[in-house]
Design an enzyme around this catalytic site. Structure first.
Site, PDB file in Angstrom:
ATOM      1  N   ALA A  69      10.339  49.612   4.847  1.00 11.19           N
ATOM      2  CA  ALA A  69       9.327  48.982   5.975  1.00 11.19           C
ATOM      3  C   ALA A  69       9.659  47.743   5.492  1.00 11.19           C
ATOM      4  O   ALA A  69       9.299  47.730   4.309  1.00 11.19           O
ATOM      5  CB  ALA A  69       8.601  49.334   6.286  1.00 11.19           C
ATOM      6  N   GLY A 112      10.513  53.974   5.084  1.00  9.37           N
ATOM      7  CA  GLY A 112      11.250  53.784   6.461  1.00  9.37           C
ATOM      8  C   GLY A 112      12.752  54.093   5.785  1.00  9.37           C
ATOM      9  O   GLY A 112      12.925  54.390   6.830  1.00  9.37           O
ATOM     10  N   GLU A 115      12.749  57.752   6.052  1.00  2.00           N
ATOM     11  CA  GLU A 115      11.796  58.493   7.669  1.00  2.00           C
ATOM     12  C   GLU A 115      13.326  57.907   8.454  1.00  2.00           C
ATOM     13  O   GLU A 115      14.160  59.026   9.353  1.00  2.00           O
ATOM     14  CB  GLU A 115      11.352  57.235   7.611  1.00  2.00           C
ATOM     15  CG  GLU A 115      10.169  58.017   7.157  1.00  2.00           C
ATOM     16  CD  GLU A 115       8.807  57.043   7.777  1.00  2.00           C
ATOM     17  OE1 GLU A 115       8.724  56.012   7.974  1.00  2.00           O
ATOM     18  OE2 GLU A 115       7.687  57.613   8.191  1.00  2.00           O
ATOM     19  N   GLU A 135       5.143  55.173   0.485  1.00  2.00           N
ATOM     20  CA  GLU A 135       3.383  54.389   1.353  1.00  2.00           C
ATOM     21  C   GLU A 135       2.018  54.647   0.617  1.00  2.00           C
ATOM     22  O   GLU A 135       1.379  53.354   0.392  1.00  2.00           O
ATOM     23  CB  GLU A 135       3.688  55.142   3.217  1.00  2.00           C
ATOM     24  CG  GLU A 135       4.826  54.663   3.580  1.00  2.00           C
ATOM     25  CD  GLU A 135       6.143  55.415   4.347  1.00  2.00           C
ATOM     26  OE1 GLU A 135       5.955  56.609   3.065  1.00  2.00           O
ATOM     27  OE2 GLU A 135       6.982  55.431   4.191  1.00  2.00           O
TER      28      GLU A 135
HETATM   29  N1  CO8 Z   1      10.092  45.022   2.089  1.00  2.00           N
HETATM   30  C1  CO8 Z   1      10.230  43.607   1.916  1.00  2.00           C
HETATM   31  N2  CO8 Z   1      11.327  43.214   1.052  1.00  2.00           N
HETATM   32  C2  CO8 Z   1      11.622  44.587   0.066  1.00  2.00           C
HETATM   33  C3  CO8 Z   1      10.882  45.534   0.009  1.00  2.00           C
HETATM   34  C4  CO8 Z   1      10.374  46.352   1.119  1.00  2.00           C
HETATM   35  N3  CO8 Z   1      10.422  47.232   1.381  1.00  2.00           N
HETATM   36  N4  CO8 Z   1      12.176  46.140  -1.014  1.00  2.00           N
HETATM   37  C5  CO8 Z   1      12.314  45.042  -1.778  1.00  2.00           C
HETATM   38  N5  CO8 Z   1      12.328  44.908  -1.370  1.00  2.00           N
HETATM   39  C6  CO8 Z   1      12.703  42.578  -1.648  1.00  2.00           C
HETATM   40  C7  CO8 Z   1      11.921  41.991  -3.252  1.00  2.00           C
HETATM   41  O1  CO8 Z   1      11.243  41.810  -2.304  1.00  2.00           O
HETATM   42  C8  CO8 Z   1      12.818  41.447  -3.385  1.00  2.00           C
HETATM   43  O2  CO8 Z   1      12.738  40.188  -3.152  1.00  2.00           O
HETATM   44  P1  CO8 Z   1      12.595  38.795  -4.014  1.00  2.00           P
HETATM   45  O3  CO8 Z   1      13.827  38.749  -4.681  1.00  2.00           O
HETATM   46  O4  CO8 Z   1      12.368  38.135  -2.685  1.00  2.00           O
HETATM   47  O5  CO8 Z   1      11.300  39.231  -4.806  1.00  2.00           O
HETATM   48  C9  CO8 Z   1      14.160  42.169  -3.572  1.00  2.00           C
HETATM   49  O6  CO8 Z   1      13.587  42.884  -2.362  1.00  2.00           O
HETATM   50  C10 CO8 Z   1      15.120  43.407  -4.370  1.00  2.00           C
HETATM   51  O7  CO8 Z   1      13.774  43.854  -4.507  1.00  2.00           O
HETATM   52  P2  CO8 Z   1      12.965  43.774  -6.152  1.00  2.00           P
HETATM   53  O8  CO8 Z   1      13.231  42.575  -7.479  1.00  2.00           O
HETATM   54  O9  CO8 Z   1      11.098  44.537  -6.366  1.00  2.00           O
HETATM   55  O10 CO8 Z   1      14.429  45.016  -7.402  1.00  2.00           O
HETATM   56  P3  CO8 Z   1      14.340  45.952  -8.516  1.00  2.00           P
HETATM   57  O11 CO8 Z   1      15.285  46.438  -8.635  1.00  2.00           O
HETATM   58  O12 CO8 Z   1      13.151  45.914  -9.043  1.00  2.00           O
HETATM   59  O13 CO8 Z   1      13.525  47.363  -7.584  1.00  2.00           O
HETATM   60  C11 CO8 Z   1      12.349  48.989  -5.742  1.00  2.00           C
HETATM   61  C12 CO8 Z   1      13.555  48.263  -6.726  1.00  2.00           C
HETATM   62  C13 CO8 Z   1      11.976  49.904  -6.778  1.00  2.00           C
HETATM   63  C14 CO8 Z   1      13.091  49.687  -4.045  1.00  2.00           C
HETATM   64  C15 CO8 Z   1      10.908  47.957  -5.607  1.00  2.00           C
HETATM   65  O14 CO8 Z   1      11.521  46.821  -4.410  1.00  2.00           O
HETATM   66  C16 CO8 Z   1      10.415  48.101  -4.509  1.00  2.00           C
HETATM   67  O15 CO8 Z   1       9.527  49.532  -4.801  1.00  2.00           O
HETATM   68  N6  CO8 Z   1      10.398  48.297  -3.447  1.00  2.00           N
HETATM   69  C17 CO8 Z   1       9.579  48.805  -1.984  1.00  2.00           C
HETATM   70  C18 CO8 Z   1       9.864  50.278  -1.660  1.00  2.00           C
HETATM   71  C19 CO8 Z   1       8.163  51.027  -0.497  1.00  2.00           C
HETATM   72  O16 CO8 Z   1       7.395  50.530  -1.023  1.00  2.00           O
HETATM   73  N7  CO8 Z   1       8.829  50.919   0.357  1.00  2.00           N
HETATM   74  C20 CO8 Z   1       7.650  51.403   1.265  1.00  2.00           C
HETATM   75  C21 CO8 Z   1       7.550  50.797   2.550  1.00  2.00           C
HETATM   76  S1  CO8 Z   1       6.279  50.841   3.620  1.00  2.00           S
HETATM   77  C22 CO8 Z   1       7.222  51.573   4.967  1.00  2.00           C
HETATM   78  O17 CO8 Z   1       8.221  51.916   4.211  1.00  2.00           O
HETATM   79  C23 CO8 Z   1       6.595  51.652   5.748  1.00  2.00           C
HETATM   80  C24 CO8 Z   1       7.354  53.033   6.886  1.00  2.00           C
HETATM   81  C25 CO8 Z   1       7.245  52.979   8.198  1.00  2.00           C
HETATM   82  C26 CO8 Z   1       8.258  53.418   9.192  1.00  2.00           C
HETATM   83  C27 CO8 Z   1       9.804  53.159   9.379  1.00  2.00           C
HETATM   84  C28 CO8 Z   1       9.813  53.782  10.382  1.00  2.00           C
HETATM   85  C29 CO8 Z   1      11.067  54.131  10.495  1.00  2.00           C
END
Ligand code: CO8
Length: 262
Positions: A69, A112, A115, A135
């Site tokens: 998400a 998400g 999921e 999460e």
């Molecule tokens: N949300 C918003 N932006 C994101 C997300 C995210 N989940 N993941 C990545 N991005 C963005 C980054 O902020 C970055 O943007 P910017 O260049 O503007 O800073 C861009 O994508 C590229 O990401 P990274 O620079 O971080 O890339 P890396 O290769 O260094 O890292 C990762 C990749 C490991 C995937 C890292 O981006 C990360 O940890 N992302 C978050 C993962 C996460 O915690 N996901 C869970 C979110 S909570 C959730 O999903 C709740 C579920 C709700 C239910 C949904 C129902 C279907």
């Protein structure tokens, strides 16, 4: 250009029978924002109601499925807003779609994203895909069915491991655990393979396919005796279809059946 890129790109397979939905926010690793889900829901609904579509593929392409998400969109939401606006409430629309949905996961399927993958009917991934529910690292828990669907797929202890430690599960292991249907060979396009699987399903009678999906899904909700009765009733019902007569006649005549979806 000032044109607005769609967040979900809807295309068709060569035969036109498979609707392919590709998540399209590459710069945010396909983070699932509300507008993205609105577009995905609309595409799913239109495919479900379109007679020419016989199966659906959901993918993020051959690089990344979805990194969860959209954290930036979520971070300031208050409880009262989340509650009033039914935050995430519409994200499970995919589970109401009658047509078969094949998921194709390469790269990250996080939070998400994981999921969403779990909500598909048949799930393919690459050996190096990453499934994870991170999460807990954000001070929340899965909200799109992860805690429930993981338990029935991989059992309580592995589900707890994923939900409480944010363990990353590689595609190959996901295959061994039964989290996915198939793991494609290294170097193969998971999207192309998913389309092939979807085409196989698309080649069968639509009524039997819909009934098969409905019956398998009932197993997740019903106690065994009721599930068996539900299956048997659906099975018996199919003898009222022209497709059953055609399928069995074709077998006897050693020819390919022509499904009329009736
Ligand atoms: N949300 C918003 N932006 C994101 C997300 C995210 N989940 N993941 C990545 N991005 C963005 C980054 O902020 C970055 O943007 P910017 O260049 O503007 O800073 C861009 O994508 C590229 O990401 P990274 O620079 O971080 O890339 P890396 O290769 O260094 O890292 C990762 C990749 C490991 C995937 C890292 O981006 C990360 O940890 N992302 C978050 C993962 C996460 O915690 N996901 C869970 C979110 S909570 C959730 O999903 C709740 C579920 C709700 C239910 C949904 C129902 C279907």
């Amino acid at each position: 250009s000032t044109s607005i890129e769609p967040l979900v790109i809807a295309t068709r397979s060569q035969t036109g029978k498979v609707a392919i939905m590709t998540l399209n926010r590459p710069k945010a690793l396909n983070a699932l924002s509300s507008p993205l889900f609105t577009q995905l829901n609309a595409a799913l609904e239109s495919a479900d109601n379109d007679e020419s579509v016989r199966a659906i593929v959901i993918t993020g392409g051959d690089k990344v499925f979805a990194a969860g998400a959209d954290i930036k969109e979520m971070k300031d939401i208050t409880f009262s807003e989340a509650y009033k606006n039914n935050f995430l409430g519409t994200w499970s629309k995919i589970s109401t779609i009658r047509k078969p949905i094949v998921g194709a996961v390469a790269g990250y399927a996080l939070g998400g994203g994981c999921e969403l993958a779990l909500m598909t009917d048949i799930l393919l991934c690459t050996p190096t895909a990453t499934f994870s529910q991170p999460e807990i690292t954000l001070g929340i828990i899965p909200g799109g069915g992860g805690t429930q669907r993981l338990v029935s797929l991989i059992g309580k202890h592995r589900a707890m491991d994923m939900v409480l430690t944010s363990r990353k599960v590689p595609g190959k292991l996901a295959g061994e655990w039964g989290l996915v249907s198939r793991v494609v060979e290294e170097g193969e396009s998971v999207v192309a393979e998913a389309v092939k699987v979807a085409e196989t399903v698309a080649g069968y009678g639509a009524i039997a396919v819909q009934a098969g999906k409905e019956a398998v899904n009932a197993a997740l909700d019903l106690p065994l005796d009721q599930g068996l009765r539900f299956e048997r009733r659906l099975f018996q019902t199919l003898f009222a279809t022209a497709d059953q007569k055609e399928g069995m006649a074709a077998f006897g005549e050693k020819r390919k059946p022509t499904w009329g979806d009736k």
